[in-house]
Design an enzyme around this catalytic site. Structure first.
Site, short mmCIF file in Angstrom:
data_model
loop_
_atom_site.label_atom_id
_atom_site.label_comp_id
_atom_site.label_asym_id
_atom_site.label_seq_id
_atom_site.Cartn_x
_atom_site.Cartn_y
_atom_site.Cartn_z
N ASP A 80 -8.51 -5.21 -2.64
CA ASP A 80 -7.91 -5.43 -1.31
C ASP A 80 -8.25 -4.34 -0.31
O ASP A 80 -8.27 -3.16 -0.63
CB ASP A 80 -6.39 -5.54 -1.40
CG ASP A 80 -5.81 -5.83 -0.02
OD1 ASP A 80 -6.09 -6.92 0.50
OD2 ASP A 80 -5.13 -4.95 0.54
N ASN B 156 -5.21 -6.55 9.41
CA ASN B 156 -6.28 -7.31 8.79
C ASN B 156 -5.74 -8.10 7.59
O ASN B 156 -5.19 -7.49 6.69
CB ASN B 156 -7.38 -6.34 8.31
CG ASN B 156 -8.63 -7.08 7.92
OD1 ASN B 156 -8.90 -8.18 8.40
ND2 ASN B 156 -9.40 -6.49 7.02
N HIS C 270 -2.72 -12.51 1.47
CA HIS C 270 -2.45 -12.67 2.92
C HIS C 270 -3.21 -13.80 3.60
O HIS C 270 -4.02 -13.58 4.50
CB HIS C 270 -2.67 -11.36 3.67
CG HIS C 270 -3.88 -10.55 3.27
ND1 HIS C 270 -5.15 -11.05 3.25
CD2 HIS C 270 -3.96 -9.25 2.88
CE1 HIS C 270 -5.97 -10.09 2.88
NE2 HIS C 270 -5.29 -9.00 2.63
N ASN D 298 -6.48 0.53 -3.28
CA ASN D 298 -7.37 1.27 -2.36
C ASN D 298 -6.81 2.63 -1.98
O ASN D 298 -6.62 2.95 -0.82
CB ASN D 298 -7.68 0.44 -1.11
CG ASN D 298 -6.43 0.12 -0.30
OD1 ASN D 298 -5.32 0.18 -0.81
ND2 ASN D 298 -6.63 -0.20 0.96
N ASP E 249 2.07 -6.81 2.46
CA ASP E 249 0.89 -6.05 2.91
C ASP E 249 1.35 -4.80 3.69
O ASP E 249 0.72 -4.40 4.67
CB ASP E 249 -0.05 -6.90 3.76
CG ASP E 249 -1.45 -6.27 3.85
OD1 ASP E 249 -1.68 -5.22 3.22
OD2 ASP E 249 -2.30 -6.83 4.57
N HIS F 36 0.39 3.89 8.18
CA HIS F 36 -0.68 4.72 8.75
C HIS F 36 -0.04 5.85 9.54
O HIS F 36 0.95 5.64 10.23
CB HIS F 36 -1.57 3.89 9.68
CG HIS F 36 -2.45 2.92 8.96
ND1 HIS F 36 -3.49 3.31 8.16
CD2 HIS F 36 -2.42 1.56 8.91
CE1 HIS F 36 -4.08 2.24 7.65
NE2 HIS F 36 -3.44 1.17 8.08
N HIS G 103 0.87 -1.19 0.00
CA HIS G 103 0.00 0.00 0.00
C HIS G 103 0.90 1.23 0.00
O HIS G 103 1.55 1.53 0.99
CB HIS G 103 -0.91 0.00 1.22
CG HIS G 103 -1.89 -1.15 1.23
ND1 HIS G 103 -3.09 -1.11 0.53
CD2 HIS G 103 -1.83 -2.37 1.81
CE1 HIS G 103 -3.74 -2.26 0.72
NE2 HIS G 103 -3.00 -3.05 1.47
ZN ZN Z 1 -6.01 -7.14 2.37
#
Ligand code: ZN
Lengths: 313, 427, 186
Positions: free
Chosen positions: B149, B275, B229, B89, B302, B306, B57
């Site tokens: 995702d 998650n 994942h 995302n 993953d 944040h 991400h």
């Molecule tokens: Zn995911």
């Protein structure tokens, strides 16, 4: 003892010390002058992110009887509802010099986080966090059982307690199971399987799906509040069926031994988990539970704030 | 252009050689100390094909306060990666050719790694309407991996259609397997501990049920499925069964699911909130075994940055996810190499070769041979390091490994023949 | 107490001395109060309670009437709470007749700084309004920090502030004695 976060962290001696102290506090509360100078100059903040007038008032009265200054910090009508985080609120309280924060929060673990995230230096008292714990409720319940079933002395060895209802969402049940086990009582949880957490077989208690099998064998029965909205999430078909299978009504109460007491942490859903007839019966001790709550909270506040801070500071 | 010589390095931990790179290609493999050109010392170090991450991400566009393509690229290069798949995302969601091309172009301009955008399966990840998969596949970004995702494509019919549709473009649907009704407001693995902590549980079955359904759908429509994942022993069993039936399914596991367990949740420190959630020790051991035997094809980070305020709060309010790019190799070394579950060729396979194949990235995952594109990572298996969150290249610092000591240090990274990391620093 | 045993202990009151002192105090109380009719004897925990019971028993013997006796815990009124970890509370039991308009005799084992008695007066104030409050102590060791003086004293024992005074009563300690330890280094 620096914080009170979980009933599970109380060893037997500490739990008994709190109950014994509460008994003295209770005696003092019967005098015409109920105020004690003990916590003069100390500040206790009631930080409530969830509405619970009865718990807040109980803590407030306990703190005031010990002469602490009390600040009520409610989520509604404060910076919290504008979205201020727990952390920012905590930093504010720290700047104001709070010696103890009594926190009620919707999130399991929030009191633990408040105590351990280095946001504040004072004591943290868990007044109910999410579906996790409510240790002072368990203490006042144990106090009430000890008074009625053990003459106010010692622990609760051999006392048999049934806890009935929404165990899954109940912080009262969790704290009670842990404390009662420490004090030697035997607990049976009673609920439909949908309202019992996964892994319950590892808890230090028995489990039953049938209240009628449990009632004749207990010295105390604790009815948990069940929200009828739970049926929307398919925990049970209808409020009527829940009440019929797990509610405590007059007929069913005849299964209880005569010496057994009926408890409820409140607020009661009359007609749901408990009938008006049972709630108003001689075996019901709900009003007394409320009074005992003040004594127990006085004891906790005294033991947390009444002495020197720990040397580690 | 002069040649670059990685001197005395041991490809796959085998005999020491000089790797000679010219114009982005390995042109010679010589006896150690005989290569001529710009010498890069690598005595005793191990060379592997550059790592390929199927699951990153990068947060840009939309959450540049958490990570940018630039800071994410730096973290990736420092972690030994030469290619990452940037999840869709973002804000706006990568559900159009415009967004994926923008991400891809910025990645090219930064030039530290291959940034391969992942396209959303459904518009705005809403799970109702397919996004323009063809347009994204045919764009300059050449998207091959499609994923919602963060959310599960839970509608069975939509999932079926997505699996069918991507066949036309040689694509794969990477599913975030999470049955939504079984995981409403879920906070941690469902089990004895969640009951005690009073947290809403995220049951293993919510992952396993979706993977089971999806492998059957993939089999039925003859398409290619990738399970993101994978976190439970049950999921491993389902995938093993599907592979034995010949279903075209691949799977990834994150480093944190290879190392950490749910017990950490008892600290209520949201740095451990992720998650799918951290699971039990039995799950961790099953995942390691599955990665070792190839049932799980790839390690994927993953990597989920944040901002501080989304983690420095109470558990229920905290964001899910943890950093992973700079610690992935060390975690694999600790959990797979040191216990003898994977050798260095195995590491190359699970961290480079297979993820490149799953993402259909022709330029990555090449064996270290003459003629291969020079995407190479050079690691020191004997060195150890301690994680200091603030020193990570990522804009965020939400690593679960603060103050933890790890084996294995990424020393040099080469992307398209150029050094991107030298001596553990961005070159 | 164990650490004190390692040092030299001087016995300053024997069991007989203590018995004589309590009887004398009982006589003085009755004399001054002109009888036992409005007396309430309150001991300050821990050892003051046993002394109060002994004095009350002695008064009963002298006067032939039961004297109300109880205990008054002063923990919650102490001014040094913040200097030590929280202490467990001792029972407070006020005789059924209360203390309003009575002559309350507070009983403690050792009078030192006077702070305990200050706390006891505060505590008493929350219990009721006595006609008079008197103070009886077994040992007055001096070093007052507040303007408080005893009405009845078993024995004045000048001490240095480094010394420690130990009162042992059979109800708790198996024997009756008052001992002094040189506190230096203790
Ligand atoms: Zn995911």
């Amino acid at each position: 003892m620096r914080h009170l976060l979980s009933a599970g962290e109380l060893d037997r001696d500490t739990a008994l010390l709190i109950l014994d102290t509460a008994a003295e506090m209770s005696a003092l509360s019967e005098r015409s002058v109920k105020k004690l100078p003990t916590l003069r100059g100390r500040t206790v903040v009631n930080l409530f992110f969830e509405d619970s007038t009865r718990t807040r008032i109980s803590f407030e009265l306990a703190a005031k009887r010990l002469s602490a200054d009390v600040i009520n910090f409610a989520a509604k009508g404060s910076s919290v509802s504008k979205g201020e985080s727990l952390k920012d609120t905590a930093l504010t309280l720290e700047a104001m010099g709070a010696d103890a924060v009594v926190i009620r929060h919707w999130d399991s673990g929030a009191p633990y986080r408040l105590a351990h995230a280095n946001w504040i230096g004072g004591s943290v008292i868990n007044a109910g966090d999410g579906t996790h714990e409510h240790p002072t409720q368990a203490l006042l319940d144990a106090y009430t059982m000890r008074k009625h079933l053990r003459g106010g002395q010692g622990a609760l060895e051999g006392v048999r307690v049934g806890i009935v209802g929404d165990v899954l969402h109940s912080r009262v049940a969790r704290s009670n199971v842990l404390l009662l086990q420490t004090l030697g009582a035997e607990v049976t949880l009673v609920a439909p399987p949908t309202l019992l957490p996964i892994g319950i077989e590892e808890w230090p208690c028995e489990v039953s799906y049938h209240i009628d099998e449990v009632l004749p064998k207990v010295d105390a029965i604790m009815m948990l509040r069940v929200q009828s909205e739970r049926m929307k999430d398919a925990y049970f078909p209808t409020a009527r069926e829940y009440s019929r299978l797990y509610g405590l009504g007059g007929e069913r109460m005849k299964l209880l031994p005569e010496h057994a007491i009926v408890m409820h942490p409140g607020p009661m859903n009359r007609g749901m988990e408990i009938s008006a007839e049972v709630a108003d019966s001689a075996q019901a001790v709900m009003v007394e539970q409320v009074a005992n709550g003040v004594s127990v909270r006085m004891a906790v506040l005294y033991l947390l704030l009444g002495g020197a801070k720990e040397l580690s500071e | 252009m002069t040649a670059i010589v990685i001197q005395g390095v041991r490809p796959y931990g085998e005999d020491a050689v000089d790797l000679v790179i010219n114009d982005g290609v390995i042109t010679e493999i010589l006896a150690p100390g005989t290569g001529v050109g710009t010498i890069i010392e690598a005595d005793g170090l191990i060379a592997l094909p550059g790592f390929v991450d199927l699951h990153t991400h990068l947060r840009e566009p939309g959450r540049e306060d958490a990570e940018t393509i630039e800071t994410g690229s730096q973290a990736a290069a420092l972690g030994g990666f030469t290619c990452v798949h940037a999840m869709a995302n973002t804000d706006p969601v990568a559900d159009t050719a415009g967004v994926v091309e923008q991400v891809w172009r910025i990645g090219r301009e930064i030039g530290l790694i291959d940034v391969r955008p992942v396209g959303a399966v459904t518009v705005r990840l809403e799970g109702t309407q397919l996004s323009e998969i063809g347009a994204m596949a045919n764009s300059a970004a050449g998207v091959t991996v499609f994923s919602d995702d963060g959310k599960c494509v839970h509608d069975a019919l939509l999932m079926r259609r997505a699996l069918e549709y991507v066949k036309a473009f040689g694509g794969v649907v990477a599913q975030h397997a999470q049955e939504p009704r079984l995981t409403e407001n879920a906070q941690m693995n469902e089990g004895e501990l969640s009951g005690k902590l009073g947290m809403v549980g995220w049951p293993a079955v919510a992952e396993e049920a979706i993977i089971a359904r999806d492998v059957l759908l993939a089999e039925h429509v003859g398409s290619r499925l990738h399970a993101c994942h994978v976190s439970t022993a049950g999921s491993v069993e389902v995938i093993r069964w599907a592979k034995s039936r010949g279903v075209n399914v691949t799977a990834e596991v994150t480093p944190h699911h290879l190392l950490l367990t749910e017990d950490l949740v008892a600290t209520y420190d949201p740095v451990f909130k992720v998650n799918p959630p951290l699971r039990s020790t039995a799950d961790v051991l099953a995942l390691r075994q599955a990665l070792a035997d190839g049932t799980i094809d790839a390690v994927a980070t993953d990597h989920a940055p944040h901002p501080h305020e989304h983690k420095d709060c109470e558990w229920g309010s905290a964001a899910m996810g943890m950093l992973g790019l700079q610690t992935a190799f060390s975690v694999v070394m600790e959990t797979m190499v040191e216990p003898g579950l994977l050798d260095w060729r195995g590491v190359a396979d699970r961290m480079s070769v297979r993820p490149a194949r799953i993402g259909a990235v022709a330029t990555q995952g090449h064996a270290l041979e003459v003629g291969a594109l020079a995407n190479i990572v050079v690691v020191d298996p004997d060195a150890r390091w301690t994680v200091v969150p603030e020193q990570l290249a990522s804009k965020s610092s939400n690593t679960p490994y603060a103050a933890r000591e790890f084996p294995g240090v990424v020393v040099h990274t080469f992307f398209e023949g150029r050094p991107t990391v030298l001596g553990g620093k961005i070159a | 107490m164990d650490s004190a045993r390692a040092h030299d202990l001087r016995t300053v009151l024997s069991g007989d001395d203590i018995a004589r002192a309590t009887r004398r105090i009982a006589h003085e109380i009755v004399e001054k109060a002109k009888g036992a009719s409005d007396l309430v004897i309150l001991g300050i925990p821990t050892r003051g309670v046993y002394l109060a019971q002994r004095i009350a028993a002695a008064i009963s013997e002298i006067e032939g009437v039961e004297v109300p006796v109880g205990s008054l815990d002063i923990t919650l009124y102490r001014d040094d709470l913040r200097l030590q970890p929280p202490r467990a509370l001792e029972p407070t039991s006020i005789p059924a007749g209360g203390i309003d308009d009575k002559t309350v005799v507070l009983v403690d084992d050792v009078l030192y700084s006077g702070r305990t008695i200050r706390a006891a007066l505060d505590a008493l104030n929350d219990v009721g309004r006595p006609a008079a409050v008197r103070l009886a102590v077994l040992v007055d060791r001096g070093h007052r920090e507040l303007p408080i003086r005893p009405d009845y004293v078993g024995k004045n024992i000048p001490t240095s502030s480094t010394e420690q005074v130990f009162v042992r009563l059979s109800e708790l300690d198996g024997t009756d004695a008052v001992e002094i330890a040189d506190g230096a280094g203790a």
